[in-house]
Design a protein around this motif. Structure first.
Motif, PDB file in Angstrom:
ATOM      1  N   HIS A  44      -4.482  -2.491   5.887  1.00  0.00           N
ATOM      2  CA  HIS A  44      -3.834  -2.326   4.755  1.00  0.00           C
ATOM      3  C   HIS A  44      -2.465  -2.106   5.205  1.00  0.00           C
ATOM      4  CE1 HIS A  44      -7.283  -0.745   2.512  1.00  0.00           C
ATOM      5  NE2 HIS A  44      -7.910  -0.373   3.618  1.00  0.00           N
ATOM      6  N   ALA A  45      -2.061  -2.619   6.550  1.00  0.00           N
ATOM      7  CA  ALA A  45      -0.662  -2.489   6.966  1.00  0.00           C
ATOM      8  C   ALA A  45      -0.274  -3.829   7.404  1.00  0.00           C
ATOM      9  CB  ALA A  45      -0.382  -1.292   7.762  1.00  0.00           C
ATOM     10  N   ALA A  46       0.861  -4.530   7.236  1.00  0.00           N
ATOM     11  CA  ALA A  46       1.572  -5.562   7.914  1.00  0.00           C
ATOM     12  C   ALA A  46       2.980  -5.164   8.356  1.00  0.00           C
ATOM     13  CB  ALA A  46       1.633  -6.632   6.872  1.00  0.00           C
ATOM     14  N   GLU A  47       3.064  -6.092   9.249  1.00  0.00           N
ATOM     15  CA  GLU A  47       4.365  -5.714  10.006  1.00  0.00           C
ATOM     16  C   GLU A  47       5.768  -5.743   8.969  1.00  0.00           C
ATOM     17  OE1 GLU A  47       5.120  -8.488  13.451  1.00  0.00           O
ATOM     18  OE2 GLU A  47       3.608  -7.677  14.323  1.00  0.00           O
ATOM     19  N   GLY A  48       6.557  -5.117   8.896  1.00  0.00           N
ATOM     20  CA  GLY A  48       7.759  -4.767   8.079  1.00  0.00           C
ATOM     21  C   GLY A  48       7.426  -4.140   6.694  1.00  0.00           C
ATOM     22  N   SER A  49       6.254  -3.772   6.496  1.00  0.00           N
ATOM     23  CA  SER A  49       5.960  -2.966   5.510  1.00  0.00           C
ATOM     24  C   SER A  49       6.150  -1.406   5.523  1.00  0.00           C
ATOM     25  CB  SER A  49       4.331  -3.164   4.815  1.00  0.00           C
ATOM     26  OG  SER A  49       3.450  -2.528   5.985  1.00  0.00           O
ATOM     27  N   TYR A  50       6.425  -0.677   4.380  1.00  0.00           N
ATOM     28  CA  TYR A  50       6.494   0.773   4.636  1.00  0.00           C
ATOM     29  C   TYR A  50       5.332   1.459   4.118  1.00  0.00           C
ATOM     30  CZ  TYR A  50       8.638   5.297   4.115  1.00  0.00           C
ATOM     31  OH  TYR A  50       8.830   6.603   4.255  1.00  0.00           O
ATOM     32  N   LEU A  51       5.052   2.471   4.923  1.00  0.00           N
ATOM     33  CA  LEU A  51       3.686   3.488   4.449  1.00  0.00           C
ATOM     34  C   LEU A  51       4.223   4.746   4.293  1.00  0.00           C
ATOM     35  CD1 LEU A  51       0.797   1.663   6.258  1.00  0.00           C
ATOM     36  CD2 LEU A  51       1.140   1.422   4.122  1.00  0.00           C
ATOM     37  N   THR A  52       3.720   5.591   3.208  1.00  0.00           N
ATOM     38  CA  THR A  52       3.977   6.928   3.281  1.00  0.00           C
ATOM     39  C   THR A  52       3.082   7.558   4.067  1.00  0.00           C
ATOM     40  OG1 THR A  52       2.857   7.241   1.241  1.00  0.00           O
ATOM     41  CG2 THR A  52       5.055   6.833   0.759  1.00  0.00           C
ATOM     42  N   ALA A  53       3.342   8.774   4.415  1.00  0.00           N
ATOM     43  CA  ALA A  53       2.491   9.878   5.204  1.00  0.00           C
ATOM     44  C   ALA A  53       1.016   9.959   4.529  1.00  0.00           C
ATOM     45  CB  ALA A  53       3.001  11.193   5.446  1.00  0.00           C
ATOM     46  N   GLY A  54      -0.101   9.599   5.333  1.00  0.00           N
ATOM     47  CA  GLY A  54      -1.476   9.835   4.660  1.00  0.00           C
ATOM     48  C   GLY A  54      -1.915   8.649   4.325  1.00  0.00           C
ATOM     49  N   GLU A  55      -1.170   7.472   4.223  1.00  0.00           N
ATOM     50  CA  GLU A  55      -1.720   6.185   3.627  1.00  0.00           C
ATOM     51  C   GLU A  55      -2.522   5.518   4.888  1.00  0.00           C
ATOM     52  OE1 GLU A  55       0.120   3.339   1.283  1.00  0.00           O
ATOM     53  OE2 GLU A  55       1.927   4.414   1.365  1.00  0.00           O
ATOM     54  N   PRO A  56      -3.616   4.940   4.292  1.00  0.00           N
ATOM     55  CA  PRO A  56      -4.364   4.244   5.226  1.00  0.00           C
ATOM     56  C   PRO A  56      -3.735   3.141   6.270  1.00  0.00           C
ATOM     57  CG  PRO A  56      -5.360   3.731   3.086  1.00  0.00           C
ATOM     58  CD  PRO A  56      -4.292   4.723   3.127  1.00  0.00           C
ATOM     59  N   LEU A  57      -4.268   2.966   7.211  1.00  0.00           N
ATOM     60  CA  LEU A  57      -3.315   1.645   7.675  1.00  0.00           C
ATOM     61  C   LEU A  57      -4.770   0.728   8.152  1.00  0.00           C
ATOM     62  CD1 LEU A  57      -1.497   3.577  10.660  1.00  0.00           C
ATOM     63  CD2 LEU A  57      -0.560   2.456   8.709  1.00  0.00           C
TER      64      LEU A  57
END
Length: 244
Positions: A120-133
Protein backbone atom coordinates in the motif's frame (compact mmCIF):
# COMPACT_ATOMS: atom_id res chain seq x y z
CA UNK A 1 -18.02 -85.58 -1.03
CA UNK A 2 -14.30 -86.09 -0.72
CA UNK A 3 -12.19 -84.41 1.94
CA UNK A 4 -10.46 -82.27 -0.68
CA UNK A 5 -13.82 -80.98 -1.91
CA UNK A 6 -14.91 -80.28 1.63
CA UNK A 7 -11.68 -78.41 2.26
CA UNK A 8 -12.16 -76.28 -0.87
CA UNK A 9 -15.74 -75.59 0.16
CA UNK A 10 -14.67 -74.42 3.62
CA UNK A 11 -11.93 -72.25 2.16
CA UNK A 12 -14.40 -70.76 -0.31
CA UNK A 13 -16.88 -70.00 2.46
CA UNK A 14 -14.21 -68.36 4.59
CA UNK A 15 -13.05 -66.19 1.70
CA UNK A 16 -16.64 -65.17 0.92
CA UNK A 17 -17.28 -64.28 4.55
CA UNK A 18 -14.06 -62.24 4.69
CA UNK A 19 -15.02 -60.32 1.53
CA UNK A 20 -18.54 -59.67 2.83
CA UNK A 21 -17.16 -58.51 6.19
CA UNK A 22 -14.70 -56.18 4.48
CA UNK A 23 -17.44 -54.67 2.31
CA UNK A 24 -19.68 -54.14 5.34
CA UNK A 25 -16.84 -52.44 7.22
CA UNK A 26 -16.06 -50.18 4.24
CA UNK A 27 -19.76 -49.28 3.90
CA UNK A 28 -19.93 -48.52 7.61
CA UNK A 29 -16.81 -46.36 7.32
CA UNK A 30 -18.29 -44.34 4.47
CA UNK A 31 -21.50 -43.84 6.40
CA UNK A 32 -19.48 -42.12 9.13
CA UNK A 33 -17.68 -39.55 6.98
CA UNK A 34 -18.98 -36.24 5.69
CA UNK A 35 -17.57 -34.07 2.88
CA UNK A 36 -17.48 -30.29 2.99
CA UNK A 37 -19.63 -28.14 0.72
CA UNK A 38 -16.71 -25.71 0.46
CA UNK A 39 -13.28 -25.37 2.03
CA UNK A 40 -10.42 -22.88 1.74
CA UNK A 41 -6.82 -22.72 2.91
CA UNK A 42 -6.15 -19.75 5.19
CA UNK A 43 -2.62 -18.53 5.81
CA UNK A 44 -1.72 -16.18 8.69
CA UNK A 45 -1.33 -12.53 7.70
CA UNK A 46 0.61 -9.72 9.34
CA UNK A 47 -0.31 -6.13 8.54
CA UNK A 48 2.53 -3.61 8.71
CA UNK A 49 1.10 -0.20 9.67
CA UNK A 50 2.74 3.20 10.01
CA UNK A 51 3.45 4.49 13.51
CA UNK A 52 4.00 8.07 12.36
CA UNK A 53 2.72 9.97 9.40
CA UNK A 54 5.41 10.63 6.85
CA UNK A 55 6.81 10.19 3.35
CA UNK A 56 8.12 6.88 2.02
CA UNK A 57 11.77 7.58 1.26
CA UNK A 58 12.72 4.03 0.25
CA UNK A 59 10.71 0.87 -0.42
CA UNK A 60 12.76 -2.33 -0.23
CA UNK A 61 10.06 -4.84 -1.23
CA UNK A 62 7.58 -5.69 -3.98
CA UNK A 63 4.50 -7.91 -4.20
CA UNK A 64 5.41 -11.59 -4.37
CA UNK A 65 8.77 -11.12 -2.69
CA UNK A 66 9.73 -13.61 0.03
CA UNK A 67 10.97 -11.94 3.21
CA UNK A 68 12.69 -13.10 6.38
CA UNK A 69 12.76 -11.74 9.91
CA UNK A 70 14.85 -8.56 10.08
CA UNK A 71 14.63 -7.70 6.39
CA UNK A 72 14.03 -3.98 5.71
CA UNK A 73 10.60 -3.01 4.38
CA UNK A 74 10.35 0.79 4.22
CA UNK A 75 12.24 3.89 5.31
CA UNK A 76 9.89 6.75 6.22
CA UNK A 77 10.80 10.39 6.84
CA UNK A 78 8.46 11.87 9.43
CA UNK A 79 8.17 15.48 10.55
CA UNK A 80 6.05 14.35 13.52
CA UNK A 81 8.87 12.03 14.60
CA UNK A 82 11.43 14.80 14.25
CA UNK A 83 9.26 17.08 16.42
CA UNK A 84 8.93 14.41 19.12
CA UNK A 85 12.68 13.89 19.11
CA UNK A 86 13.27 17.63 19.39
CA UNK A 87 10.94 17.78 22.42
CA UNK A 88 12.89 14.98 24.06
CA UNK A 89 10.10 12.42 23.91
CA UNK A 90 11.49 9.02 24.93
CA UNK A 91 11.17 6.68 21.96
CA UNK A 92 12.42 3.12 21.75
CA UNK A 93 13.13 0.97 18.73
CA UNK A 94 11.71 -2.53 18.42
CA UNK A 95 12.32 -5.62 16.32
CA UNK A 96 9.93 -4.28 13.69
CA UNK A 97 10.78 -0.58 13.86
CA UNK A 98 14.17 1.11 14.04
CA UNK A 99 14.08 4.78 15.01
CA UNK A 100 16.91 6.63 13.27
CA UNK A 101 17.16 9.72 15.44
CA UNK A 102 19.99 11.36 13.50
CA UNK A 103 17.97 11.56 10.29
CA UNK A 104 14.48 11.63 11.78
CA UNK A 105 13.45 8.56 9.85
CA UNK A 106 11.83 5.22 10.64
CA UNK A 107 12.99 1.89 9.25
CA UNK A 108 10.26 -0.75 9.22
CA UNK A 109 11.50 -4.34 9.36
CA UNK A 110 9.99 -7.82 8.93
CA UNK A 111 8.94 -9.53 12.16
CA UNK A 112 7.35 -12.65 10.66
CA UNK A 113 8.63 -14.59 7.63
CA UNK A 114 6.46 -14.96 4.56
CA UNK A 115 5.60 -13.33 1.27
CA UNK A 116 4.56 -9.75 0.49
CA UNK A 117 0.99 -10.17 -0.79
CA UNK A 118 -0.22 -6.57 -0.54
CA UNK A 119 1.65 -3.31 -0.91
CA UNK A 120 0.00 0.00 0.00
CA UNK A 121 3.04 2.26 -0.04
CA UNK A 122 5.25 3.51 -2.85
CA UNK A 123 8.34 5.66 -2.77
CA UNK A 124 7.38 9.33 -2.54
CA UNK A 125 3.88 8.69 -1.23
CA UNK A 126 2.61 10.13 2.05
CA UNK A 127 0.87 8.03 4.70
CA UNK A 128 -0.84 9.15 7.87
CA UNK A 129 -0.27 7.40 11.20
CA UNK A 130 -2.00 4.03 11.37
CA UNK A 131 -2.29 3.48 7.62
CA UNK A 132 -1.26 0.03 6.34
CA UNK A 133 2.03 -0.20 4.50
CA UNK A 134 2.03 -3.86 3.49
CA UNK A 135 0.61 -7.30 4.24
CA UNK A 136 2.88 -10.30 4.80
CA UNK A 137 1.31 -13.73 4.33
CA UNK A 138 3.04 -16.49 6.25
CA UNK A 139 4.21 -19.74 4.72
CA UNK A 140 3.53 -21.81 7.84
CA UNK A 141 0.69 -22.28 10.33
CA UNK A 142 -1.82 -22.57 7.51
CA UNK A 143 -5.23 -23.96 8.37
CA UNK A 144 -8.35 -24.94 6.45
CA UNK A 145 -11.76 -23.43 7.04
CA UNK A 146 -14.49 -25.75 5.78
CA UNK A 147 -18.28 -25.52 5.65
CA UNK A 148 -20.59 -28.49 6.16
CA UNK A 149 -24.37 -28.92 5.99
CA UNK A 150 -25.30 -31.53 8.60
CA UNK A 151 -28.30 -33.08 10.24
CA UNK A 152 -28.55 -32.65 14.02
CA UNK A 153 -27.44 -36.27 14.46
CA UNK A 154 -24.37 -35.78 12.24
CA UNK A 155 -23.44 -32.59 14.08
CA UNK A 156 -23.56 -34.50 17.35
CA UNK A 157 -20.96 -36.92 15.98
CA UNK A 158 -18.33 -34.25 15.18
CA UNK A 159 -15.72 -33.89 17.91
CA UNK A 160 -12.54 -31.92 18.46
CA UNK A 161 -9.50 -33.84 17.26
CA UNK A 162 -11.51 -35.89 14.74
CA UNK A 163 -9.51 -37.05 11.72
CA UNK A 164 -9.88 -35.03 8.52
CA UNK A 165 -8.70 -35.85 5.01
CA UNK A 166 -7.83 -32.75 2.97
CA UNK A 167 -7.90 -33.17 -0.81
CA UNK A 168 -5.69 -30.53 -2.44
CA UNK A 169 -6.03 -28.94 -5.91
CA UNK A 170 -3.39 -31.32 -7.36
CA UNK A 171 -5.49 -34.36 -6.23
CA UNK A 172 -3.05 -35.24 -3.45
CA UNK A 173 -4.30 -35.66 0.12
CA UNK A 174 -3.01 -34.73 3.55
CA UNK A 175 -4.43 -35.46 6.98
CA UNK A 176 -5.55 -33.03 9.64
CA UNK A 177 -7.63 -32.69 12.79
CA UNK A 178 -10.74 -30.74 13.74
CA UNK A 179 -9.67 -27.75 15.86
CA UNK A 180 -12.94 -25.85 16.27
CA UNK A 181 -16.52 -26.03 15.00
CA UNK A 182 -19.02 -23.16 14.92
CA UNK A 183 -22.65 -23.89 14.08
CA UNK A 184 -25.74 -21.98 13.00
CA UNK A 185 -29.08 -23.70 12.49
CA UNK A 186 -31.21 -23.01 9.41
CA UNK A 187 -34.56 -24.85 9.18
CA UNK A 188 -33.37 -27.72 11.43
CA UNK A 189 -30.19 -28.08 9.37
CA UNK A 190 -26.83 -27.40 10.99
CA UNK A 191 -24.49 -25.20 8.93
CA UNK A 192 -21.12 -25.87 10.50
CA UNK A 193 -17.84 -24.01 9.95
CA UNK A 194 -14.92 -26.23 10.92
CA UNK A 195 -11.31 -25.13 11.31
CA UNK A 196 -8.80 -27.85 10.52
CA UNK A 197 -5.14 -27.90 11.52
CA UNK A 198 -2.59 -30.05 9.70
CA UNK A 199 1.17 -30.42 10.06
CA UNK A 200 1.36 -31.99 6.59
CA UNK A 201 -0.30 -28.92 5.06
CA UNK A 202 2.66 -26.78 6.14
CA UNK A 203 5.47 -28.79 4.59
CA UNK A 204 7.74 -26.94 2.19
CA UNK A 205 6.87 -29.00 -0.91
CA UNK A 206 3.21 -27.92 -0.67
CA UNK A 207 3.84 -24.17 -0.73
CA UNK A 208 2.37 -23.75 -4.24
CA UNK A 209 -0.72 -25.97 -4.06
CA UNK A 210 -1.42 -24.98 -0.45
CA UNK A 211 -1.37 -21.24 -1.07
CA UNK A 212 -3.62 -18.86 0.82
CA UNK A 213 -7.16 -18.99 -0.61
CA UNK A 214 -6.66 -22.28 -2.47
CA UNK A 215 -9.84 -24.40 -2.66
CA UNK A 216 -9.75 -27.87 -1.10
CA UNK A 217 -12.19 -30.55 0.01
CA UNK A 218 -12.34 -31.65 3.63
CA UNK A 219 -13.73 -35.05 4.63
CA UNK A 220 -14.34 -35.40 8.37
CA UNK A 221 -14.48 -38.71 10.21
CA UNK A 222 -17.57 -38.70 12.43
CA UNK A 223 -17.60 -40.51 15.74
CA UNK A 224 -18.67 -44.13 15.19
CA UNK A 225 -20.72 -45.55 18.02
CA UNK A 226 -21.97 -48.68 16.23
CA UNK A 227 -21.06 -52.34 16.69
CA UNK A 228 -18.57 -52.14 13.82
CA UNK A 229 -16.66 -49.20 15.27
CA UNK A 230 -13.81 -51.39 16.51
CA UNK A 231 -13.38 -53.48 13.34
CA UNK A 232 -13.66 -50.33 11.19
CA UNK A 233 -10.87 -48.61 13.13
CA UNK A 234 -8.71 -51.73 12.96
CA UNK A 235 -9.18 -52.05 9.20
CA UNK A 236 -8.47 -48.34 8.67
CA UNK A 237 -5.29 -48.60 10.74
CA UNK A 238 -4.17 -51.65 8.72
CA UNK A 239 -4.82 -49.90 5.39
CA UNK A 240 -2.91 -46.82 6.59
CA UNK A 241 -0.02 -49.00 7.81
CA UNK A 242 0.44 -50.78 4.49
CA UNK A 243 0.20 -47.47 2.61
CA UNK A 244 -3.05 -47.93 0.68
Amino acid sequence: MTWSNRFRLVIGLLISLAVIFGLVVVFNQRQHTIASTSATIIAPKAVVASNYGGTIVTSYVKVGQAVSVGDPLFRVSSIALQQDLARGVALASSSGLLIEADSGTLLYRVTTPGTITELHAAEGSYLTAGEPLAVITGGTDRIVEAQFVLTPIQYGLIERGAAVTLRLPNDSSVTGQVATALVTTVNTTAVVTVRVTSEELNTGDLNLVAADGAPVQAVVQLRDEGLLAGPSDALKALIHKIGL
